[in-house]
Design a protein around this motif. Structure first.
Motif, short mmCIF file in Angstrom:
data_model
loop_
_atom_site.label_atom_id
_atom_site.label_comp_id
_atom_site.label_asym_id
_atom_site.label_seq_id
_atom_site.Cartn_x
_atom_site.Cartn_y
_atom_site.Cartn_z
N HIS A 66 -84.49 -11.46 4.36
CA HIS A 66 -85.11 -10.35 5.06
C HIS A 66 -84.10 -9.22 5.25
O HIS A 66 -82.89 -9.44 5.20
CB HIS A 66 -85.63 -10.78 6.43
N TYR A 67 -84.61 -8.01 5.53
CA TYR A 67 -83.74 -6.86 5.82
C TYR A 67 -84.17 -6.26 7.15
O TYR A 67 -85.34 -5.89 7.32
CB TYR A 67 -83.85 -5.82 4.71
N ASP A 68 -83.25 -6.20 8.10
CA ASP A 68 -83.52 -5.62 9.41
C ASP A 68 -82.95 -4.21 9.45
O ASP A 68 -81.76 -4.00 9.21
CB ASP A 68 -82.87 -6.47 10.50
N PHE A 69 -83.80 -3.24 9.77
CA PHE A 69 -83.39 -1.83 9.86
C PHE A 69 -83.32 -1.42 11.32
O PHE A 69 -84.19 -1.77 12.13
CB PHE A 69 -84.38 -0.95 9.09
N MET A 70 -82.28 -0.65 11.64
CA MET A 70 -82.03 -0.28 13.03
C MET A 70 -81.19 1.00 13.07
O MET A 70 -80.77 1.52 12.04
CB MET A 70 -81.27 -1.41 13.73
N CYS A 71 -80.93 1.48 14.28
CA CYS A 71 -80.01 2.59 14.48
C CYS A 71 -78.60 2.09 14.19
O CYS A 71 -78.22 0.98 14.60
CB CYS A 71 -80.11 3.11 15.91
N SER A 72 -77.80 2.89 13.49
CA SER A 72 -76.44 2.46 13.16
C SER A 72 -75.55 2.34 14.39
O SER A 72 -74.50 1.69 14.33
CB SER A 72 -75.81 3.45 12.16
N ARG A 73 -75.96 2.92 15.51
CA ARG A 73 -75.19 2.77 16.75
C ARG A 73 -75.54 1.47 17.47
O ARG A 73 -74.92 1.13 18.47
CB ARG A 73 -75.44 3.98 17.67
N ALA A 74 -76.57 0.76 16.98
CA ALA A 74 -76.90 -0.57 17.49
C ALA A 74 -76.17 -1.60 16.63
O ALA A 74 -75.04 -1.36 16.22
CB ALA A 74 -78.42 -0.77 17.48
N GLY A 75 -76.79 -2.73 16.32
CA GLY A 75 -76.14 -3.76 15.53
C GLY A 75 -75.41 -4.75 16.42
O GLY A 75 -74.99 -4.45 17.54
N LYS A 76 -75.24 -5.96 15.92
CA LYS A 76 -74.60 -7.02 16.71
C LYS A 76 -73.17 -6.67 17.08
O LYS A 76 -72.73 -6.87 18.22
CB LYS A 76 -74.63 -8.34 15.93
N GLY A 77 -72.41 -6.13 16.12
CA GLY A 77 -71.02 -5.81 16.40
C GLY A 77 -70.87 -4.74 17.46
O GLY A 77 -70.04 -4.85 18.37
N ASN A 78 -71.67 -3.69 17.36
CA ASN A 78 -71.61 -2.61 18.36
C ASN A 78 -72.04 -3.10 19.74
O ASN A 78 -71.48 -2.68 20.75
CB ASN A 78 -72.48 -1.44 17.92
N ALA A 79 -73.04 -3.98 19.78
CA ALA A 79 -73.48 -4.53 21.06
C ALA A 79 -72.38 -5.38 21.70
O ALA A 79 -72.16 -5.31 22.91
CB ALA A 79 -74.75 -5.36 20.87
N VAL A 80 -71.69 -6.17 20.89
CA VAL A 80 -70.58 -6.98 21.40
C VAL A 80 -69.47 -6.07 21.96
O VAL A 80 -68.96 -6.29 23.05
CB VAL A 80 -70.02 -7.90 20.30
#
Length: 348
Positions: free
Chosen positions: A278-292
């Protein structure tokens, strides 16, 4: 402002059912039941972190490593696993979907009770009581524990009563952050991080409930969603608040999504691939790494004081921001490559 535990879009609070005490259980892998040795691995590494919870520890060559103060763990494939198609010598002998409990029998005939978690596509997941117990012990020692998942928000709302209580829950690959709060009635409620919402609002639109249908939402993310729908792609936004998922039907669509992933890299949108294709699309300022990274700053925790527990390609950005990297299972080639290049990563 956030969500109700039922998964409805309206309301000001997300209410979780009263905590339950899951029965003793084993862990089950995506493509069959993993070995009991592997099943206990997550609990083992969490126990190691628990023992380090009070003092700094000595790393290689006498290097003093700061004790972990925060753990960021993926869910599916990491602390929750799935029984798909069976495995030699292991079988599920009982599965109560109402009580969300089950029993698994191993090759020796030993039966273990399990706590089940619902999934929209994979069937019921299994989480072990030792893992839950170790997470509780980590928090009792003062470590912050966060569950980080690509799952849609509505799926996680249904799972909250079964999962261990943690300090934060990150959904939709870092697009939504929730925190537990104790209400006047003594129950646990979950509220959204409004600062994080504001950080991505210009790309995903206003997340104030009730949300309009995704076809009518504003922002670059939803412009892309509508564009992919027009191209005939299977774009899925059901239950998502600030991201969406695309499931390619064939290699041609997969190649097109890979090209799109490369095209948007470095811009205001981003895409992450999962082990299911699957491909998950999101804001580039989000994401698992940015959230961490955001939670580390919020809690005053450094990279050297952070641990990541993960299994898949879309977790690597989270691992990059943590000194301690624990890999209980491998579901992508990129994670295996990471293990080969980083001998300090822990793998069973």
């Amino acid at each position: 402002a956030s969500f109700r535990a039922s998964g409805d879009a309206g309301g000001n609070l997300l209410e979780a059912a009263p905590p339950v005490n899951p029965p003793r259980c084993c862990m089950v892998a995506r493509r069959g039941v993993i070995s009991l040795r592997g099943a206990l691995f997550v609990a083992t590494v969490l126990e190691a972190l628990s023992r380090c919870g009070g003092t700094d520890v000595c790393g290689g060559a006498g290097h003093l490593v700061k004790r972990p103060r925060a753990v960021f763990s993926d869910i599916d494939g990491t602390i929750v696993h799935y029984y798909r198609g069976g495995a030699k010598g292991v079988e599920v002998v009982e599965e109560d979907c109402e009580a969300m409990t089950g029993v698994v029998r191993d090759a020796s005939g030993s039966e273990r009770k399990c706590r089940l978690l619902s999934s929209s596509r994979l069937g019921n997941g299994f989480i072990s009581l030792p893992t839950i117990d170790k997470i509780n012990k980590l928090r009792a020692k003062g470590l912050r524990v966060t569950l980080v998942t690509g799952a849609r928000t509505t799926t996680m709302l249904k799972r909250i009563p079964t999962l261990p209580l943690v300090d934060a829950l990150v959904c939709e690959s870092g697009s939504c952050i929730l925190y537990p709060e104790t209400g006047r009635d003594g129950e646990t409620y979950w509220g959204a991080d409004l600062e994080w919402r504001e950080r991505i609002r210009s790309v995903v639109g206003d997340q104030k409930e009730p949300l309009p249908p995704p076809e009518k939402r504003q922002g670059a993310l939803w412009d892309l969603y509508r564009r992919l729908l027009e191209q005939g792609m299977r774009a899925d936004a059901l239950g998502y608040t600030a991201s969406f998922r695309v499931i390619p039907r064939d290699d041609a669509e997969r190649d097109a999504l890979e090209r799109l992933r490369s095209e948007i890299e470095g811009g205001e949108l981003a895409a992450a691939a999962t082990f299911l294709g699957h491909y998950d699309f999101m804001c580039s300022r989000a994401g698992k790494g940015n959230a961490v990274e955001y939670l580390q700053r919020k809690w005053g925790v450094s990279r050297d004081e952070s641990a990541a527990v993960f299994d898949d390609d879309n977790d690597l950005c989270m691992a990059e921001r943590c000194h301690w990297c624990l890999v209980p299972s491998v579901t992508s080639e990129s994670v295996q490559q990471g293990l080969n290049k980083n001998p300090q990563w822990i793998r069973t």
